[in-house]
Write an enzyme that holds these catalytic residues in place. Structure first.
Site, PDB file in Angstrom:
ATOM      1  N   TYR A   1     -14.162 -19.864  -8.464  1.00  0.00           N
ATOM      2  CA  TYR A   1     -13.531 -19.568  -7.529  1.00  0.00           C
ATOM      3  C   TYR A   1     -12.758 -20.847  -6.404  1.00  0.00           C
ATOM      4  O   TYR A   1     -13.679 -21.404  -5.758  1.00  0.00           O
ATOM      5  CB  TYR A   1     -14.314 -18.510  -6.557  1.00  0.00           C
ATOM      6  CG  TYR A   1     -13.525 -17.948  -5.612  1.00  0.00           C
ATOM      7  CD1 TYR A   1     -12.120 -18.061  -5.210  1.00  0.00           C
ATOM      8  CD2 TYR A   1     -14.323 -16.877  -4.690  1.00  0.00           C
ATOM      9  CE1 TYR A   1     -11.694 -17.274  -4.111  1.00  0.00           C
ATOM     10  CE2 TYR A   1     -13.704 -16.227  -3.657  1.00  0.00           C
ATOM     11  CZ  TYR A   1     -12.289 -16.213  -3.274  1.00  0.00           C
ATOM     12  OH  TYR A   1     -11.730 -15.550  -2.529  1.00  0.00           O
TER      13      TYR A   1
ATOM     14  N   LYS B   1      -9.910 -18.973 -10.715  1.00  0.00           N
ATOM     15  CA  LYS B   1      -9.175 -18.268  -9.992  1.00  0.00           C
ATOM     16  C   LYS B   1      -8.645 -19.529  -8.957  1.00  0.00           C
ATOM     17  O   LYS B   1      -9.145 -20.048  -8.185  1.00  0.00           O
ATOM     18  CB  LYS B   1      -9.912 -17.403  -8.994  1.00  0.00           C
ATOM     19  CG  LYS B   1      -9.303 -16.416  -7.828  1.00  0.00           C
ATOM     20  CD  LYS B   1     -10.710 -15.670  -7.165  1.00  0.00           C
ATOM     21  CE  LYS B   1     -10.050 -14.627  -6.175  1.00  0.00           C
ATOM     22  NZ  LYS B   1      -9.759 -15.480  -4.963  1.00  0.00           N
TER      23      LYS B   1
ATOM     24  N   THR C   1     -12.330 -11.175   0.521  1.00  0.00           N
ATOM     25  CA  THR C   1     -11.990  -9.923   1.045  1.00  0.00           C
ATOM     26  C   THR C   1     -13.297  -9.006   1.455  1.00  0.00           C
ATOM     27  O   THR C   1     -13.230  -8.302   2.255  1.00  0.00           O
ATOM     28  CB  THR C   1     -11.130  -8.960   0.244  1.00  0.00           C
ATOM     29  OG1 THR C   1      -9.958 -10.035   0.035  1.00  0.00           O
ATOM     30  CG2 THR C   1     -10.419  -7.991   0.957  1.00  0.00           C
TER      31      THR C   1
END
Lengths: 294, 294
Positions: free
Chosen positions: A135, A163, A47
């Site tokens: 990630y 994640k 993001t």
């Protein structure tokens, strides 16, 4: 400190058209997240457009974040880079600048082998000397983590969390049970993909790595706290209010929609980095309507 | 000039461990390709590791290439970058430095829409002011070109060619017929994926964008000329000799294998950019055996 547990709010990184970080504006966006009481800040995640920023701009963003909210909420910094030496440099710099944790996606051009991803991530974890969250984001990196690789990485010093993307079969409980059985106690397993967060949390996921919490931290935190209290009915009620927004995230990609939300909230009028195009004008009323339900 | 037709040999880009281009060594590699009579040079393609090089190093590589072989063979330069402004800058720089053509893959982090890829590629074609080949390489970019998008791009000024991946169903003739029907006369349709080149050329593909021709230009050119002469039996005979190498390319990725070939040929002792790992020692005799058949 709730590093890698609870709600992590991922911020946009405001830049000008040439990709220079607007440090003051970034600081204001982060203070909003902090003021809402979110458990941690996700800086320079997907993001935050980290892949589109020059290394020096990423380092400037970390300094702006530490100045704005350092010591008030844990700051997790995305340090993914195509070259291992660049990821190492970013990790060392983030620690020096005052970050609390690192987030590392195995971004690649030549598809990576499991061994290459292992060595890359382990090297960054060692150099960073901070707790690191793997990630796992095949939507952007196209790298598929085998569970063997996750189990192996979970034993590396400094690697503290992962994640995860939403499981294709929706079986959060099964995935969490498998991963928990193969990772040490205390290794945190969280999820991204906002539209699946409610079920991920109810199934026992340790964290929600949330795009929406970067701009709408209050309702996101309400959902997270209801999940922590074990109130499934309340979680599902709150999640239902998010549905129109989740629909837009899935249709257009949350990265593009977030720029519209930021504008509708009166926070900033910015465009995503090209080649990513701003959403067409006709999508705007739909985003507006989705926000009104929250 | 056979820009985007015939055999294009893609070179490695020799660098040191920090990613600095070794200009003299690069020049020598390119002169070998030129001396073999290959139709064009593919500089800074996937084999050239463009994604792993800083912009300034990519610009240095172009200058070294023009100095080494400029005017003696057309030079096609890969100008792909995550940001549109960076790809524009690379395209303008390549033209100024003396490149003859551009190669552009829609590399991405946030997956691109068809419209985003269109605008990105059209902008680079306009700014570059050189014939441009669309680089359709879903194996690295994960971007899937719709045939509508290819047809639309083929009408954009300066866009002169496309480099296609091997079709999943192996139906080169069908794909070429569909694309030819939707693109202007003279729009060149070539293929990469060395192990499918023989069939691609026999089916009428305009170009072989070849990894192996970057280091073994002589046998690759022999295969290509046999295809141009319509001698299918000779093409298949030559292709059979390449089979052990194609097998290694598919098993380990041609990028990794090329570094071993370069070393076995005594050209340079280099490693790929980390996180890409050099192939294990036990693979080396297999590469050696594959070369002996050629």
């Amino acid at each position: 400190m709730q590093l890698f547990r609870g709600l992590s709010g991922f911020s946009l990184t405001p830049t000008d058209a040439e990709g220079r970080v607007q440090a003051d504006l970034l600081g204001r966006l982060l203070q909003r997240i902090q003021a809402a009481g979110v458990d941690s800040l996700g800086l320079l995640g997907s993001t935050g457009g980290y892949a589109y920023l020059a290394l020096a701009e990423r380092q400037r963003a970390v300094r702006a974040a530490v100045e704005a909210v350092g010591g008030q909420m844990p700051i997790i910094v995305g340090v993914g880079a195509l070259r291992t030496d660049e990821a190492l440099a970013l990790a060392r710099d983030a620690r020096k600048a005052g970050a609390d944790g690192l987030l590392l996606a195995p971004v690649s051009y030549t598809p990576l082998t499991q061994e290459e991803a292992f060595q890359h991530i382990a090297a960054v974890a060692e150099a960073g000397e901070l707790p690191l969250c793997i990630y796992n984001n095949p939507g952007t990196t196209k790298f598929i983590f085998g569970e063997d690789l996750i189990a192996r990485l979970a034993l590396v010093p400094n690697i503290a969390a992962i994640k995860m993307p939403l499981p294709a079969d929706g079986d959060f409980a099964g995935e969490l049970a498998r991963l928990r059985a193969r990772t040490p106690d205390g290794f945190a397993i969280g999820y991204s993909g906002d539209w699946g967060a409610a079920e991920a949390l109810l199934a026992g996921g340790d964290a929600w790595y949330s795009v929406v919490a970067g701009l709408l931290p209050v309702p996101a935190l309400k959902l997270l706290r209801a999940a922590q209290a074990g109130d499934a009915a309340e979680v599902r009620r709150l999640d239902a209010a998010f549905q129109p927004l989740w629909h837009l995230f899935r249709e257009f990609g949350s990265f593009r929609v977030m720029y519209v939300i930021a504008e509708l909230l009166g926070l900033c009028q910015l465009e995503p980095p090209r080649p990513i195009l701003p959403l067409a004008g006709e999508v705007r009323p739909r985003v507006e309507a989705a926000l009104q339900g929250l």
